[in-house]
Design an enzyme around this catalytic site. Structure first.
Site, PDB file in Angstrom:
ATOM      1  CB  CYS A  12      40.697  -2.382  20.196  1.00 25.19           C
ATOM      2  SG  CYS A  12      39.024  -1.755  20.127  1.00 25.19           S
ATOM      3  CB  CYS A  86      44.287  -5.341  17.097  1.00 25.01           C
ATOM      4  SG  CYS A  86      45.640  -4.306  16.544  1.00 25.01           S
ATOM      5  CB  CYS A  90      47.743  -3.265  13.559  1.00 18.79           C
ATOM      6  SG  CYS A  90      47.899  -1.532  13.155  1.00 18.79           S
TER       7      CYS A  90
END
Length: 135
Positions: A12, A86, A90
């Site tokens: 996150c 996120c 990522c």
């Protein structure tokens, strides 16, 4: 021959609430059958104190963790990458299993809201563990 232990990475933004709670549940419920890590794209200095209280209410201590910066290595080492808001931070690698869990951010929330997020995370973790450890 025993199957390798799967590695799950929870990601996150701040690595201070959702991902820490999810990692805490995996550590508690998987009993060593799953390796778990967590990280954030913009980690905070410490774990959200309301998340700590919410997890303590169910007998899980997440105070030993600390927010960590998401690295490419962490993603490469994971079998399953669970993102929690996120966005594009990522990195994506072929052959990895990715899931995006839509969860409210506990940052700035009161204990009642964080309890609901905690319980949602627990249900998702239980389902994930049943998939990963049923083989």
């Amino acid at each position: 021959m025993t199957a390798p232990i799967p590695t799950v990475l929870f990601v996150c933004v701040h690595n201070a609430g959702r991902s820490q709670m999810a990692a805490g549940y995996v550590q508690h419920l998987a009993a060593g059958r799953v390796d778990v890590r967590s990280a954030g794209s913009e980690p905070k200095d410490s774990i959200n104190p309301v998340a700590v209280v919410a997890m303590a209410e169910v007998g899980i201590d997440i105070t030993t963790g600390a927010p960590k910066l998401l690295t490419v290595d962490a993603v490469q080492q994971a079998d399953v990458v669970i993102t929690m808001g996120c966005g594009d931070a990522c990195p994506i690698f072929p052959g990895k299993r990715y899931e995006d869990w839509e969860l409210d951010d506990p940052a700035g929330q009161g204990i009642e809201a964080v309890r609901a997020i905690r319980d949602d995370i627990r249900a998702r973790v239980v389902a994930l563990l049943s998939e990963l450890t049923s083989a």
